[in-house]
Enzyme design. Structure first.
Site, PDB file in Angstrom:
ATOM      1  N   SER A   1     -32.585 -14.802  17.693  1.00  0.00           N
ATOM      2  CA  SER A   1     -32.217 -16.348  17.918  1.00  0.00           C
ATOM      3  C   SER A   1     -30.726 -16.357  17.584  1.00  0.00           C
ATOM      4  O   SER A   1     -30.058 -17.202  18.306  1.00  0.00           O
ATOM      5  CB  SER A   1     -32.907 -17.024  17.000  1.00  0.00           C
ATOM      6  OG  SER A   1     -34.483 -16.941  17.321  1.00  0.00           O
TER       7      SER A   1
ATOM      8  N   ILE B   1     -35.083  -5.056  25.508  1.00  0.00           N
ATOM      9  CA  ILE B   1     -34.430  -5.477  27.020  1.00  0.00           C
ATOM     10  C   ILE B   1     -35.238  -5.326  28.120  1.00  0.00           C
ATOM     11  O   ILE B   1     -35.761  -4.019  28.401  1.00  0.00           O
ATOM     12  CB  ILE B   1     -33.098  -4.506  26.843  1.00  0.00           C
ATOM     13  CG1 ILE B   1     -32.214  -4.806  25.699  1.00  0.00           C
ATOM     14  CG2 ILE B   1     -32.221  -4.873  28.290  1.00  0.00           C
ATOM     15  CD1 ILE B   1     -32.113  -6.191  25.402  1.00  0.00           C
TER      16      ILE B   1
ATOM     17  N   GLY C   1     -35.958 -15.600  25.901  1.00  0.00           N
ATOM     18  CA  GLY C   1     -35.234 -16.783  26.445  1.00  0.00           C
ATOM     19  C   GLY C   1     -35.018 -17.788  25.339  1.00  0.00           C
ATOM     20  O   GLY C   1     -34.424 -19.025  25.940  1.00  0.00           O
TER      21      GLY C   1
ATOM     22  N   GLY D   1     -31.092  -6.813  14.710  1.00  0.00           N
ATOM     23  CA  GLY D   1     -30.618  -7.608  13.501  1.00  0.00           C
ATOM     24  C   GLY D   1     -30.261  -9.141  14.120  1.00  0.00           C
ATOM     25  O   GLY D   1     -29.813  -9.920  13.201  1.00  0.00           O
ATOM     26  N   ALA D   2     -30.196  -9.214  15.455  1.00  0.00           N
ATOM     27  CA  ALA D   2     -29.719 -10.676  16.013  1.00  0.00           C
ATOM     28  C   ALA D   2     -30.514 -10.960  17.140  1.00  0.00           C
ATOM     29  O   ALA D   2     -30.364 -10.352  18.192  1.00  0.00           O
ATOM     30  CB  ALA D   2     -28.405 -10.239  16.203  1.00  0.00           C
TER      31      ALA D   2
ATOM     32  N   ASN E   1     -39.167 -21.126  21.382  1.00  0.00           N
ATOM     33  CA  ASN E   1     -39.450 -22.791  21.577  1.00  0.00           C
ATOM     34  C   ASN E   1     -38.875 -23.562  20.383  1.00  0.00           C
ATOM     35  O   ASN E   1     -38.460 -24.701  20.354  1.00  0.00           O
ATOM     36  CB  ASN E   1     -41.029 -22.990  21.770  1.00  0.00           C
ATOM     37  CG  ASN E   1     -41.260 -22.607  23.514  1.00  0.00           C
ATOM     38  OD1 ASN E   1     -40.426 -22.016  23.943  1.00  0.00           O
ATOM     39  ND2 ASN E   1     -42.505 -22.847  23.595  1.00  0.00           N
TER      40      ASN E   1
ATOM     41  N   GLY F   1     -67.471 -14.721  27.553  1.00  0.00           N
ATOM     42  CA  GLY F   1     -67.146 -13.330  27.342  1.00  0.00           C
ATOM     43  C   GLY F   1     -66.416 -12.413  28.460  1.00  0.00           C
ATOM     44  O   GLY F   1     -65.528 -11.662  28.058  1.00  0.00           O
TER      45      GLY F   1
ATOM     46  N   GLU G   1     -30.487  -7.613  19.394  1.00  0.00           N
ATOM     47  CA  GLU G   1     -30.242  -6.495  18.640  1.00  0.00           C
ATOM     48  C   GLU G   1     -31.374  -6.731  17.640  1.00  0.00           C
ATOM     49  O   GLU G   1     -31.821  -7.480  17.144  1.00  0.00           O
ATOM     50  CB  GLU G   1     -28.865  -6.278  18.233  1.00  0.00           C
ATOM     51  CG  GLU G   1     -27.785  -6.597  19.135  1.00  0.00           C
ATOM     52  CD  GLU G   1     -26.330  -6.408  18.329  1.00  0.00           C
ATOM     53  OE1 GLU G   1     -26.220  -6.446  17.014  1.00  0.00           O
ATOM     54  OE2 GLU G   1     -25.400  -6.347  19.267  1.00  0.00           O
TER      55      GLU G   1
ATOM     56  N   GLU H   1     -31.750 -19.588  32.997  1.00  0.00           N
ATOM     57  CA  GLU H   1     -32.837 -18.543  32.372  1.00  0.00           C
ATOM     58  C   GLU H   1     -34.224 -19.483  31.937  1.00  0.00           C
ATOM     59  O   GLU H   1     -35.343 -19.094  32.098  1.00  0.00           O
ATOM     60  CB  GLU H   1     -32.394 -17.798  31.492  1.00  0.00           C
ATOM     61  CG  GLU H   1     -33.364 -16.964  30.855  1.00  0.00           C
ATOM     62  CD  GLU H   1     -32.804 -15.787  29.740  1.00  0.00           C
ATOM     63  OE1 GLU H   1     -31.420 -15.890  29.549  1.00  0.00           O
ATOM     64  OE2 GLU H   1     -33.586 -15.054  29.306  1.00  0.00           O
TER      65      GLU H   1
HETATM   66  C1  LIG Z   1     -41.069  -9.127  26.135  1.00  0.00           C
HETATM   67  C2  LIG Z   1     -39.763  -9.424  25.597  1.00  0.00           C
HETATM   68  C3  LIG Z   1     -38.629  -9.414  26.431  1.00  0.00           C
HETATM   69  C4  LIG Z   1     -37.406  -9.791  26.332  1.00  0.00           C
HETATM   70  N1  LIG Z   1     -36.363  -9.546  27.035  1.00  0.00           N
HETATM   71  C5  LIG Z   1     -35.243  -9.560  26.444  1.00  0.00           C
HETATM   72  C6  LIG Z   1     -33.932  -9.231  27.531  1.00  0.00           C
HETATM   73  O1  LIG Z   1     -34.118  -8.924  28.697  1.00  0.00           O
HETATM   74  N2  LIG Z   1     -32.727  -9.508  27.019  1.00  0.00           N
HETATM   75  C7  LIG Z   1     -32.468  -9.633  25.621  1.00  0.00           C
HETATM   76  O2  LIG Z   1     -31.352  -9.909  25.080  1.00  0.00           O
HETATM   77  N3  LIG Z   1     -33.479 -10.205  24.707  1.00  0.00           N
HETATM   78  C8  LIG Z   1     -34.864 -10.066  25.371  1.00  0.00           C
HETATM   79  N4  LIG Z   1     -35.919 -10.342  24.544  1.00  0.00           N
HETATM   80  C9  LIG Z   1     -35.568 -10.808  23.046  1.00  0.00           C
HETATM   81  C10 LIG Z   1     -36.059 -12.282  22.852  1.00  0.00           C
HETATM   82  O3  LIG Z   1     -35.190 -13.184  23.285  1.00  0.00           O
HETATM   83  C11 LIG Z   1     -35.899 -12.374  21.387  1.00  0.00           C
HETATM   84  O4  LIG Z   1     -37.240 -11.799  20.822  1.00  0.00           O
HETATM   85  C12 LIG Z   1     -35.882 -13.839  20.860  1.00  0.00           C
HETATM   86  O5  LIG Z   1     -34.850 -14.653  21.227  1.00  0.00           O
HETATM   87  C13 LIG Z   1     -36.169 -14.141  19.469  1.00  0.00           C
HETATM   88  O6  LIG Z   1     -35.434 -13.447  18.677  1.00  0.00           O
HETATM   89  P1  LIG Z   1     -36.045 -12.573  17.447  1.00  0.00           P
HETATM   90  O7  LIG Z   1     -37.084 -11.812  18.085  1.00  0.00           O
HETATM   91  O8  LIG Z   1     -35.032 -11.697  16.872  1.00  0.00           O
HETATM   92  O9  LIG Z   1     -36.679 -13.422  16.513  1.00  0.00           O
HETATM   93  P2  LIG Z   1     -35.970 -14.142  15.241  1.00  0.00           P
HETATM   94  O10 LIG Z   1     -34.842 -14.764  15.551  1.00  0.00           O
HETATM   95  O11 LIG Z   1     -36.041 -13.129  13.914  1.00  0.00           O
HETATM   96  O12 LIG Z   1     -37.080 -15.415  14.958  1.00  0.00           O
HETATM   97  C14 LIG Z   1     -38.331 -15.285  14.184  1.00  0.00           C
HETATM   98  C15 LIG Z   1     -38.802 -16.534  14.056  1.00  0.00           C
HETATM   99  O13 LIG Z   1     -37.900 -17.522  13.392  1.00  0.00           O
HETATM  100  C16 LIG Z   1     -37.706 -18.894  14.001  1.00  0.00           C
HETATM  101  N5  LIG Z   1     -36.251 -19.052  14.043  1.00  0.00           N
HETATM  102  C17 LIG Z   1     -35.268 -18.400  14.030  1.00  0.00           C
HETATM  103  N6  LIG Z   1     -34.250 -19.113  13.976  1.00  0.00           N
HETATM  104  C18 LIG Z   1     -34.609 -20.398  13.591  1.00  0.00           C
HETATM  105  C19 LIG Z   1     -33.976 -21.673  13.302  1.00  0.00           C
HETATM  106  N7  LIG Z   1     -32.688 -22.100  13.226  1.00  0.00           N
HETATM  107  N8  LIG Z   1     -34.934 -22.820  13.205  1.00  0.00           N
HETATM  108  C20 LIG Z   1     -36.105 -22.594  13.254  1.00  0.00           C
HETATM  109  N9  LIG Z   1     -36.895 -21.505  13.379  1.00  0.00           N
HETATM  110  C21 LIG Z   1     -35.940 -20.351  13.635  1.00  0.00           C
HETATM  111  C22 LIG Z   1     -37.785 -18.133  15.441  1.00  0.00           C
HETATM  112  O14 LIG Z   1     -38.273 -19.267  16.414  1.00  0.00           O
HETATM  113  C23 LIG Z   1     -39.229 -17.153  15.342  1.00  0.00           C
HETATM  114  O15 LIG Z   1     -40.400 -18.109  15.273  1.00  0.00           O
HETATM  115  C24 LIG Z   1     -37.143 -10.056  24.776  1.00  0.00           C
HETATM  116  C25 LIG Z   1     -38.462 -10.419  23.861  1.00  0.00           C
HETATM  117  C26 LIG Z   1     -39.426  -9.833  24.374  1.00  0.00           C
HETATM  118  C27 LIG Z   1     -40.508 -10.185  23.442  1.00  0.00           C
END
Ligand SMILES: Cc1cc2nc3c(=O)[nH]c(=O)nc-3n(C[C@H](O)[C@H](O)[C@H](O)COP(=O)(O)OP(=O)(O)OC[C@H]3O[C@@H](n4cnc5c(N)ncnc54)[C@H](O)[C@@H]3O)c2cc1C
Length: 390
Positions: A143, A168, A376, A140-141, A379, A353, A138, A255
């Protein structure tokens, strides 16, 4: 003759890549080369793969290979899914989002669906009539999945769902979406449920933008909005509410392994393409392959990709036997996607290039690879999970 990504490493085949799995790999490769690759530029420009390609993939046995035969699948295992995942990256059509449909979305239904739900959805997923997506993230949600706000309230024999999702995969095409929602917000993770939404049959469902990404252009990635969306309570996955978080934790290793599979296959393709390129390209009266730096770089990359492949093959063997633990799956996701990023970057450098020009496949691979370290579970989150096992 062009170097084959499937044989660029001199490694024996693992036991799980048996005759049937190898035949599936060959068949998938031929199908993708003949039916998807010629249209791939157009899909990249349109930022979506057409529905007809999904149906053709279904007709050719590329959808739901690991789903039970009773429900329209081919009765294979993750080894069969791996053959398809690897064929996609070896052919270079990484934006064709069937791997998520096959090895992430369908397994939730196979594992937690009732007989009735499986009969209703899996055969149509196998034919491509239904295209799957999973909506966890979402605005706001990401990781922190426990922070999901989408709310599903019971209203007679329906859920009334409100909330929004973003990023998504298959979000524009999908007509079967597993939505992660809170059925009891008071209970946190234990109040989370997975609910299947058949988008053709509900009111209050809206798709947002097809998001403008830096890579994987042909894979539609979308926002989704739920405004008093009414979904039958019969679409809950599992016998009771509140199982969603456990179900997610159980399925995420596959996954993560899938992302590792894409990573290693793409690294193999990058290596194969670059070996061919440096043998052709001349500089200072020699071929680029003749410089010791090129040989050392490619020697290092080939060694590291070989290490990665051996690790991935071992993970698949364990997963097929039911013994791949979440920590090792997290290692595979993080390490192999990091390796992929490194390999693609170094290979681009060896193209000079031309590597920066979109007409060369390595340029697209560079853009496509980046997200593998993010989705997924990032990292960093993988390292957090591994760290907890210490
Ligand atoms: C092309 C693409 C396809 C996707 N497909 C799907 C899908 O099909 N379904 C779905 O549900 N989601 C999907 N996603 C979402 C994806 O899983 C999330 O973007 C990802 O889990 C990270 O969440 P966020 O973008 O909110 O980053 P955030 O959670 O805001 O993270 C920002 C940074 O903070 C770091 N961070 C966060 N928490 C911690 C912690 N506790 N300790 C250390 N570092 C931390 C992260 O590693 C990252 O570097 C997709 C994303 C992309 C870009």
């Amino acid at each position: 003759m062009a170097t084959d990504p499937a044989t660029v490493l001199a490694l024996p085949k693992p036991a799980w890549a048996d005759e049937e799995v190898t035949m599936l790999y060959d068949m998938a490769t031929k199908f993708l080369q003949a039916e998807i690759a010629p249209h791939y530029e157009a899909f990249e420009k349109a930022e979506i793969v057409d529905r007809a390609s999904w149906e053709k993939a279904g007709a050719n046995g590329l959808l739901c290979a690991s789903m039970p035969e009773d429900y329209g699948g081919a009765g294979g295992s993750y080894a069969h899914e791996s053959a398809i995942i690897e064929a996609i990256s070896h052919v270079g059509v990484d934006g064709f989002g069937i791997a998520l449909h096959n090895s992430i979305v369908a397994p939730y239904i196979a594992h937690y669906g009732s007989d009735e739900q499986k009969k209703k959805w899996l055969p149509k997923m196998a034919s491509g009539e239904l295209i799957g997506a999973i909506a966890m993230t979402e605005p706001g949600a990401g990781s922190d999945l426990q922070g999901v706000k989408t709310r599903a309230e019971k209203d007679g024999n329906h859920y009334r769902i409100n909330g929004s999702k973003t990023f998504i995969t298959n979000g524009q095409l999908a007509n079967l979406i597993i939505v992660v929602a809170k059925t009891d917000p008071e209970k946190g993770a234990k109040g989370t449920s997975l609910i299947v939404v058949e988008t053709d049959e509900v009111e209050g469902f809206e798709r947002g933008r097809n998001l403008d990404k830096i890579g994987l252009k042909s894979n539609d990635t979308s926002e989704l909005f739920f405004n008093d969306m009414r979904v039958p309570t019969a679409n809950l996955l599992g016998h009771e509410e509140g199982q969603g978080f456990v179900q997610l934790m159980q399925q995420l290793p596959q996954e993560r392994l899938q992302i590792g599979g894409t990573a290693i296959a793409m690294a193999e393709r990058a290596l194969a393409l670059t070996i061919d390129y440096v043998k052709e390209r001349g500089a200072f009266g020699r071929k680029v392959i003749d410089f010791q730096n090129t040989q050392f770089k490619l020697a290092e990359l080939k060694t590291e990709v070989t290490i990665g492949r051996v690790f991935y093959n071992d993970c698949v063997a364990r997963h097929v036997d039911g013994g791949l633990d979440p920590v090792t799956a997290s290692m595979a996701k993080y390490w192999l996607s990091d390796l992929q990023g490194k390999v693609v970057d170094e290979c681009l450098q060896l193209h000079g290039g031309y590597g920066y020009m979109n007409e060369y496949p390595i340029a697209r691979m560079y853009r496509d690879a980046r997200v593998q370290r993010i989705y997924g579970g990032t990292n960093e989150i993988m390292k957090l999970l591994i760290g907890r096992s210490l």
